[in-house]
Design an enzyme around this catalytic site. Sequence first.
Site, PDB file in Angstrom:
ATOM      1  N   PHE A 198     102.711 -84.619 -90.591  1.00  0.00           N
ATOM      2  CA  PHE A 198     102.147 -85.954 -90.735  1.00  0.00           C
ATOM      3  C   PHE A 198     103.115 -86.832 -91.544  1.00  0.00           C
ATOM      4  O   PHE A 198     103.440 -87.940 -91.145  1.00  0.00           O
ATOM      5  CB  PHE A 198     100.789 -85.871 -91.439  1.00  0.00           C
ATOM      6  CG  PHE A 198     100.095 -87.203 -91.557  1.00  0.00           C
ATOM      7  CD1 PHE A 198      99.281 -87.649 -90.539  1.00  0.00           C
ATOM      8  CD2 PHE A 198     100.280 -88.008 -92.674  1.00  0.00           C
ATOM      9  CE1 PHE A 198      98.648 -88.885 -90.632  1.00  0.00           C
ATOM     10  CE2 PHE A 198      99.662 -89.243 -92.777  1.00  0.00           C
ATOM     11  CZ  PHE A 198      98.841 -89.673 -91.747  1.00  0.00           C
ATOM     12  N   ASP A 199     103.581 -86.284 -92.672  1.00  0.00           N
ATOM     13  CA  ASP A 199     104.477 -87.061 -93.535  1.00  0.00           C
ATOM     14  C   ASP A 199     105.780 -87.409 -92.820  1.00  0.00           C
ATOM     15  O   ASP A 199     106.291 -88.514 -92.939  1.00  0.00           O
ATOM     16  CB  ASP A 199     104.811 -86.276 -94.808  1.00  0.00           C
ATOM     17  CG  ASP A 199     103.602 -86.212 -95.732  1.00  0.00           C
ATOM     18  OD1 ASP A 199     102.713 -87.062 -95.590  1.00  0.00           O
ATOM     19  OD2 ASP A 199     103.562 -85.311 -96.575  1.00  0.00           O
ATOM     20  N   SER A 219      96.349 -93.337-101.978  1.00  0.00           N
ATOM     21  CA  SER A 219      96.800 -91.949-101.858  1.00  0.00           C
ATOM     22  C   SER A 219      98.111 -91.823-102.642  1.00  0.00           C
ATOM     23  O   SER A 219      98.510 -92.752-103.332  1.00  0.00           O
ATOM     24  CB  SER A 219      96.954 -91.551-100.397  1.00  0.00           C
ATOM     25  OG  SER A 219      98.032 -92.227 -99.844  1.00  0.00           O
ATOM     26  N   LEU A 220      98.760 -90.692-102.537  1.00  0.00           N
ATOM     27  CA  LEU A 220      99.985 -90.467-103.303  1.00  0.00           C
ATOM     28  C   LEU A 220     101.156 -90.277-102.354  1.00  0.00           C
ATOM     29  O   LEU A 220     100.987 -89.718-101.268  1.00  0.00           O
ATOM     30  CB  LEU A 220      99.852 -89.196-104.145  1.00  0.00           C
ATOM     31  CG  LEU A 220      98.835 -89.227-105.287  1.00  0.00           C
ATOM     32  CD1 LEU A 220      98.633 -87.826-105.844  1.00  0.00           C
ATOM     33  CD2 LEU A 220      99.319 -90.165-106.384  1.00  0.00           C
ATOM     34  N   GLU A 229      99.920 -81.929-113.090  1.00  0.00           N
ATOM     35  CA  GLU A 229      98.576 -81.399-112.845  1.00  0.00           C
ATOM     36  C   GLU A 229      98.585 -80.671-111.520  1.00  0.00           C
ATOM     37  O   GLU A 229      99.458 -80.900-110.693  1.00  0.00           O
ATOM     38  CB  GLU A 229      97.574 -82.560-112.718  1.00  0.00           C
ATOM     39  CG  GLU A 229      97.422 -83.372-113.947  1.00  0.00           C
ATOM     40  CD  GLU A 229      96.601 -84.637-113.683  1.00  0.00           C
ATOM     41  OE1 GLU A 229      95.932 -84.730-112.639  1.00  0.00           O
ATOM     42  OE2 GLU A 229      96.669 -85.524-114.538  1.00  0.00           O
ATOM     43  N   LYS A 250      97.389 -80.157-107.773  1.00  0.00           N
ATOM     44  CA  LYS A 250      96.855 -81.032-106.734  1.00  0.00           C
ATOM     45  C   LYS A 250      95.780 -80.243-105.997  1.00  0.00           C
ATOM     46  O   LYS A 250      96.078 -79.293-105.275  1.00  0.00           O
ATOM     47  CB  LYS A 250      97.961 -81.463-105.779  1.00  0.00           C
ATOM     48  CG  LYS A 250      97.495 -82.481-104.777  1.00  0.00           C
ATOM     49  CD  LYS A 250      98.677 -83.047-104.020  1.00  0.00           C
ATOM     50  CE  LYS A 250      98.269 -84.171-103.100  1.00  0.00           C
ATOM     51  NZ  LYS A 250      97.216 -83.841-102.174  1.00  0.00           N
ATOM     52  N   ASP A 262      92.989 -79.386-103.353  1.00  0.00           N
ATOM     53  CA  ASP A 262      92.935 -79.709-101.928  1.00  0.00           C
ATOM     54  C   ASP A 262      91.496 -79.797-101.447  1.00  0.00           C
ATOM     55  O   ASP A 262      90.980 -78.913-100.774  1.00  0.00           O
ATOM     56  CB  ASP A 262      93.707 -78.630-101.150  1.00  0.00           C
ATOM     57  CG  ASP A 262      93.972 -79.057 -99.721  1.00  0.00           C
ATOM     58  OD1 ASP A 262      93.787 -80.244 -99.419  1.00  0.00           O
ATOM     59  OD2 ASP A 262      94.374 -78.201 -98.919  1.00  0.00           O
ATOM     60  N   ARG A 279      86.322 -91.675-100.522  1.00  0.00           N
ATOM     61  CA  ARG A 279      87.427 -92.619-100.427  1.00  0.00           C
ATOM     62  C   ARG A 279      87.227 -93.624 -99.294  1.00  0.00           C
ATOM     63  O   ARG A 279      87.610 -94.773 -99.400  1.00  0.00           O
ATOM     64  CB  ARG A 279      88.733 -91.861-100.206  1.00  0.00           C
ATOM     65  CG  ARG A 279      89.888 -92.809-100.075  1.00  0.00           C
ATOM     66  CD  ARG A 279      91.194 -92.142-100.313  1.00  0.00           C
ATOM     67  NE  ARG A 279      91.648 -91.475 -99.107  1.00  0.00           N
ATOM     68  CZ  ARG A 279      92.903 -91.093 -98.928  1.00  0.00           C
ATOM     69  NH1 ARG A 279      93.789 -91.288 -99.865  1.00  0.00           N
ATOM     70  NH2 ARG A 279      93.253 -90.501 -97.820  1.00  0.00           N
ATOM     71  N   TYR A 301      90.257 -85.981-112.543  1.00  0.00           N
ATOM     72  CA  TYR A 301      91.651 -86.107-112.988  1.00  0.00           C
ATOM     73  C   TYR A 301      92.113 -87.535-113.290  1.00  0.00           C
ATOM     74  O   TYR A 301      93.299 -87.775-113.462  1.00  0.00           O
ATOM     75  CB  TYR A 301      92.591 -85.478-111.962  1.00  0.00           C
ATOM     76  CG  TYR A 301      92.293 -85.845-110.513  1.00  0.00           C
ATOM     77  CD1 TYR A 301      92.381 -87.145-110.072  1.00  0.00           C
ATOM     78  CD2 TYR A 301      91.917 -84.851-109.609  1.00  0.00           C
ATOM     79  CE1 TYR A 301      92.115 -87.472-108.766  1.00  0.00           C
ATOM     80  CE2 TYR A 301      91.644 -85.173-108.287  1.00  0.00           C
ATOM     81  CZ  TYR A 301      91.752 -86.478-107.868  1.00  0.00           C
ATOM     82  OH  TYR A 301      91.481 -86.790-106.576  1.00  0.00           O
ATOM     83  N   LYS A 312     104.392 -81.213-102.755  1.00  0.00           N
ATOM     84  CA  LYS A 312     103.599 -80.309-101.923  1.00  0.00           C
ATOM     85  C   LYS A 312     104.248 -78.932-101.876  1.00  0.00           C
ATOM     86  O   LYS A 312     105.449 -78.831-101.619  1.00  0.00           O
ATOM     87  CB  LYS A 312     103.481 -80.857-100.492  1.00  0.00           C
ATOM     88  CG  LYS A 312     102.774 -82.197-100.383  1.00  0.00           C
ATOM     89  CD  LYS A 312     101.338 -82.158-100.798  1.00  0.00           C
ATOM     90  CE  LYS A 312     100.327 -81.999 -99.723  1.00  0.00           C
ATOM     91  NZ  LYS A 312     100.239 -82.874 -98.629  1.00  0.00           N
ATOM     92  N   CYS A 336      96.827 -65.927 -62.501  1.00  0.00           N
ATOM     93  CA  CYS A 336      95.893 -65.801 -63.620  1.00  0.00           C
ATOM     94  C   CYS A 336      95.792 -64.329 -64.050  1.00  0.00           C
ATOM     95  O   CYS A 336      95.516 -63.463 -63.220  1.00  0.00           O
ATOM     96  CB  CYS A 336      94.521 -66.328 -63.210  1.00  0.00           C
ATOM     97  SG  CYS A 336      93.283 -66.076 -64.482  1.00  0.00           S
ATOM     98  N   CYS A 381      92.073 -63.134 -63.114  1.00  0.00           N
ATOM     99  CA  CYS A 381      91.494 -63.039 -61.774  1.00  0.00           C
ATOM    100  C   CYS A 381      92.549 -63.051 -60.664  1.00  0.00           C
ATOM    101  O   CYS A 381      92.209 -62.948 -59.488  1.00  0.00           O
ATOM    102  CB  CYS A 381      90.472 -64.162 -61.552  1.00  0.00           C
ATOM    103  SG  CYS A 381      91.219 -65.780 -61.406  1.00  0.00           S
ATOM    104  N   CYS A 408      94.236 -71.968 -64.445  1.00  0.00           N
ATOM    105  CA  CYS A 408      93.706 -71.194 -63.329  1.00  0.00           C
ATOM    106  C   CYS A 408      92.655 -72.050 -62.622  1.00  0.00           C
ATOM    107  O   CYS A 408      91.677 -72.457 -63.248  1.00  0.00           O
ATOM    108  CB  CYS A 408      93.069 -69.903 -63.836  1.00  0.00           C
ATOM    109  SG  CYS A 408      92.080 -69.101 -62.561  1.00  0.00           S
ATOM    110  N   CYS A 410      86.575 -66.910 -62.020  1.00  0.00           N
ATOM    111  CA  CYS A 410      87.435 -66.316 -63.053  1.00  0.00           C
ATOM    112  C   CYS A 410      86.566 -65.964 -64.272  1.00  0.00           C
ATOM    113  O   CYS A 410      85.950 -66.866 -64.862  1.00  0.00           O
ATOM    114  CB  CYS A 410      88.514 -67.343 -63.393  1.00  0.00           C
ATOM    115  SG  CYS A 410      89.629 -66.814 -64.683  1.00  0.00           S
TER     116      CYS A 410
END
Length: 673
Positions: A43-44, A90-91, A116, A118, A120, A139, A228, A315, A412, A415, A430, A436
């Site tokens: 994602f980042d 966010s951070l 600190e 983090k 999750d 949030r 926090y 992270k 397959c 089948c 298939c 199947c």
Amino acid sequence: MMDLFSAIEEPEREELKALRKELEEANYKYYVLNMPTLSDREFDEKMHRLQTLEAQFPDMFDPKSPTQHVGSDLGKKGFEQVKHKYPMLSLANSYSREEIEDWVRKLPSGVEIVCELKYDGLSISLWYEHGVLVRALTRGDGQQGDDVIANIKTIPSIPWRIERDDIPEFFELRGEVLLPWERFEALNKEREEQEEPLFANPRNAASGTLKLQDPKEVARRGLTAYLYYMLGENLPGKTHYERLQTAKEWGFHISDAIKVCHSVDEVMAYIAYWDTERKNLPVATDGIVLKVNNLAQQEELGYTAKTPRWAIAYKFPAEKQLTLLKEITYQVGRTGVVTPVANLEPVQLSGTVVQRATLHNEDFIRSLDIRPGDMVWVEKGGEIIPKIVGRADREETSDPRIPRTPSFPSCCPECGTPLIRVEGEAAWRCPNETGCPPQIKGKIEHFVSRKAMDIEGLGEETIDLLYQKGLLHNIADIYSLRQADIAAQERLGDKSAQNILDGIEASKKVPWSRVLFALGIRMVGETTAKKIARVYNTIDSLQWATAEQLCAIEDVGPQIAENIVRYFEDIRNLEILDRLRQAGLQMEGEAAAEPASDKLAGMSIVISGTFSLHSRDEYKAMIEAHGGKNVGSVSKKTTFILAGENMGPEKLKKAEALGIRLMSEEEFLEMIK
Ligand code: IVH
């Protein structure tokens, strides 16, 4: 010349658009559906690439781009939405010493940095007025969130009231709500037994739990929280560290793993220590948060649109292990998609033993050139199913005993039907939908699942057993099952047989929109089925609808329309539908279109606060059923407010100013009786 430039730029502009779309979707799946599709790192990286492209093409600026707002978990109904006093940001993330050094370089020299853990889970904002907990906001989209106070009050470590003279009139504490590992595992075990979908990780489980409309169930699941960050006016202390210690004195649950550091070396030592030690913690952590300690310095550094400049996350790398790929097998899913599965030498990963992992599809195997006998990297990301992310270098050899990259089966594995590759898809499929075995069983499993016909007692194993015995071949066979047939099976006595038959009987009352979903027409999910059922109130009308007509329905595109038309063209499906109809299933919408009364006709009604007799959604449905309109905000056009407990102060003020009547639940129910 210009044209030449635009031609060169074109692929990057396309990439920018595609990234926006992909990240929007990833946000939606993460925040709304609780089903993450990308790892944090992926994602980042994608977000970073998008930022680079947006900087390159300023003309493509879009305030709605995922780079401009934090992902939203709005979209859940039933909670009051409240604007945050201070936006919930966010951070920025970092993954290496170098990135931390880059950040530190931008800070005033000699700053103190608080390290600190983090946590999750999901962030929560707690409001205390005169020492009393008055709101607990998720949030949401960062600007406004859902008030989930009733659920938050089930967390034993969150005080409902602080009885002290030395506290400010108002303050806010932010923290993380988590489901401890032990609770998470117990919950998933329970869900497995009930054949309900499992949560991929404790964070999703915590998020799903916090959104329940049933505080009793929330309490049973056992959430916890770490706080926090304290905000507000006239707060004590000049540093972040002091504030957290004060909060601890006031009775808040503050982690002990907080350390004030004076150099990057100290920060790295903290990271190294906790990267190992965190495995012994009762809750999930995914990194470290670094914050400038001095509050005046924090203020000076300020914020970007999405993140503070005075804090950054580091992270931890996702846990990965190298292990031997023993064999590749191929699994056929409900829709016939064939997925290659890596069978591994068992390996310990994030607390569990992994022996199977997905290899996604043929293209993936080819791109990494993966063969049995290779040492492969296996990673457990946000998903339940571990994945292969790479392979170790292999000594190239011409030894004929070392197999080449395996070729994907052409038939397959279940089948024997030749596989087809759908254009535009990476998957092989298939096509033998009705012959199947895993497709047959998968369709039946889908049909009986909770959101479809909800037939209790008919789980995966039972379906398999009845299929093996030749009693179940398609969904219509369910309605021909007899008590004696079921009871005669091993493991199934009279009692389970009766239970199954009761479930089958009850399913005959399941409304038409869910029956339509249960049929398992490809790409017709729960929501789409509802939308279709609203327009096509009977199966007969749907059967004769053309693709063009179907495309006029919201959310129905050409592909879905085509799937529906094809479904009704298949004579085997028509036979099944006929049997389902004869069995007494709801193949027509209930008289939903007809209002229950017109008692609320012409009225605009606002719902606010929390209720004890019905859920918000139920009240919304009642208003609509009686001809009224449910609106979101109070204006002079509002007829009355259906007011529950803890109504929002803004709405209350506005209602008073405009002289709008507040109606209690009881009064409302009396009114529509
Ligand atoms: S401070 C303005 N401290 O991480 C910054 N956040 O990726 C406020 N988180 O949304 C956040 N542990 O939900 C902070 N010790 C910690 C944290 C923490 C977990 C979460 C929080 C935030 C997310 C950002």
